[in-house]
Scaffold this active site. Structure first.
Site, PDB file in Angstrom:
ATOM      1  N   ASP A 196       0.830  -1.208   0.000  1.00 36.68           N
ATOM      2  CA  ASP A 196       0.000   0.000   0.000  1.00 36.68           C
ATOM      3  C   ASP A 196       0.858   1.250   0.000  1.00 36.68           C
ATOM      4  OD1 ASP A 196      -2.590   1.494   0.423  1.00 36.68           O
ATOM      5  OD2 ASP A 196      -1.463   2.125   2.190  1.00 36.68           O
TER       6      ASP A 196
ATOM      7  N   LYS B 123      -4.891  -1.331   5.487  1.00 38.27           N
ATOM      8  CA  LYS B 123      -4.152  -0.800   6.646  1.00 38.27           C
ATOM      9  C   LYS B 123      -4.887  -1.088   7.938  1.00 38.27           C
ATOM     10  CE  LYS B 123      -3.498   3.499   5.087  1.00 38.27           C
ATOM     11  NZ  LYS B 123      -3.603   3.567   3.627  1.00 38.27           N
TER      12      LYS B 123
END
Length: 447
Positions: A163, A189
């Site tokens: 990410d 996340k």
């Protein structure tokens, strides 16, 4: 194994990627065995063609699994929570909400991001505080949660590394507003944080990624669904994002306004968002019997000073000197003895008599980014002192020549064109009839 050009072509042509194909793409991104141009091409293909639900779930899971997944002590079961906003102008909610939740007994491992597009980044704001270290290891995060109850950090090297790479590429490839990529980034996340409960602030309006409420609701439903599939209690609120949240935009200025809020002197719209989001989380963790009780507990934590104490402890745990935190958190803190002040200030005057019916947050953010508050300059560096203070409120009656905005800037001075654009952000009507609208429009709770 299918080549990367073949995968890009398949998505470009509208095909659905298989689980193994998505895993291959994310593995190559993580291992940096893919060209940057190929990553950008895949992001653009996803932006153009979208993804079906199964693709989005797989993408999110693979991004989450690209690094370590946190684990917590058994006694924290049901207490680990977080919040995420899709981005706004002057959105400093996290700086107030995280310590307020900690003051209520939650554990908040808030992993935040940097500025993306025209929206400010929580990490950038906190780094305007001398010594504040957003880089903490997993062990350090757990120790801060044990001693303080909250931390606000960036992604560790080991946490969702895919990410971190994709996040940076989205910003430079104009793929920020892709729903699959938003879902993959946000929820991966939060999944790696091993949360019990997550609340999402999905914004809509002129200064938001999504301009209309229907699009924002679709995104919120997507995020809630993906978060729930990963095992988190996930809820979302829809909130307006047309003008500025609070009165300040810009990194140091937003820290100052957050501190004023933690001292019980915050603007009403900021407190509305803090209590709404916090109230939902307390309800989902059974720390409050309903959302209203949760709101009241969050409000009391802020107004009573408990949240300020947690913010001070968090700053010290993340590297800020005690002398500095005392200056910032004292009742009459001399903020500019700690936080950088811009070399120049300029007040803009109202051009007519009337009622303030609008201040365009997007215009303010775009001009401030060009002046150095964001990463729109070629060198990509942020000047933490650049920003603006609103000196008027919506619905306020003003007279021609009164100051409505204080601009904080460094050399060179804003151009005449930039000043003109800023003046265009203010809308004053002679017989204006401003109607106060609810900031939080809708709440989507987990089923």
């Amino acid at each position: 194994m299918t080549s990367m050009p073949d995968l890009i072509r398949k998505k470009r042509d509208g095909g659905a990627l298989s689980e193994e194909e998505i895993r291959t793409f994310i593995r190559c991104v993580t291992d940096r065995t893919i060209e940057e141009c190929q990553t950008g091409a895949m992001l653009m293909a996803i932006w153009q063609k979208g993804m079906v639900q199964e693709e989005i779930k797989t993408l999110t899971r693979e991004i989450m699994s690209s690094g370590e997944v946190m684990s917590w002590p058994e006694e924290w079961a049901g207490l680990v929570v977080d919040k995420h906003s899709t981005g706004g102008v002057g959105d400093k909610v996290s700086l107030v909400l995280a310590p307020a939740l900690a003051a209520c007994g939650c554990k908040v491992p808030m992993i935040s991001g940097r500025g993306l597009g025209h929206t400010g980044g929580t990490l950038d704001k906190l780094e305007s505080i001398p010594g504040f270290n957003v880089r903490q290891s997993t062990a350090q995060i757990q120790e801060i949660l044990r001693s303080v109850g909250c931390c606000i950090v960036g992604q560790t090297e080991l946490l969702v590394p895919a990410d971190r790479i994709l996040y940076a590429r989205r910003d430079v490839t104009s793929t920020v507003d892709s729903p699959p990529l938003i879902a993959g980034s946000i929820i991966s996340k939060k999944g790696a944080e091993s949360l019990y409960a997550l609340v999402l602030d999905v914004k809509f309006g002129r200064a938001a990624l999504y301009k209309d409420m229907d699009s924002a609701r679709e995104l919120a439903q997507l995020l809630v669904g993906v978060g729930t599939d990963l095992g988190m209690r996930t809820a979302a609120v829809l909130s307006r994002m047309d003008t500025v949240i609070g009165r300040c935009v810009g990194n140091s200025l937003e820290v100052m306004e957050s501190l004023e809020t933690l001292k019980g002197k915050g603007p009403a719209d900021l407190m509305e968002l803090v209590t709404a989001l916090g109230g939902i989380l307390l309800q989902m963790t059974d720390m409050a019997s309903n959302e209203l009780e949760g709101r009241r507990k969050i409000f009391d934590a802020v107004i009573g000073g408990a949240a300020l104490g947690k913010f001070q402890a968090m700053m010290e745990a993340q590297g800020v000197a005690k002398e500095t935190t005392l200056k910032l958190c004292s009742a009459h803190g001399d903020y500019h003895s700690v936080l950088k002040r811009s070399q120049h200030q300029m007040e803009l005057e109202t051009l007519s008599d009337g009622v303030v019916v609008d201040v365009c947050g997007l215009t303010l953010a775009e001009i401030l980014n060009k002046l150095g508050a964001g990463r729109s300059r070629a060198e990509g560096l942020i000047n933490h002192s650049v920003g603006a203070e609103l000196l008027v409120s919506l619905g306020q009656r003003v007279r021609k020549g009164e100051f409505w905005l204080r601009l904080h800037y460094e050399a060179p001075a804003p151009s005449a064109e930039q000043i003109s654009h800023l003046q265009g952000a203010l809308v004053v009507e002679e017989r204006g009839n401003y109607v106060v609208e609810d900031l939080v429009i809708n709440v989507l709770l987990p089923k």
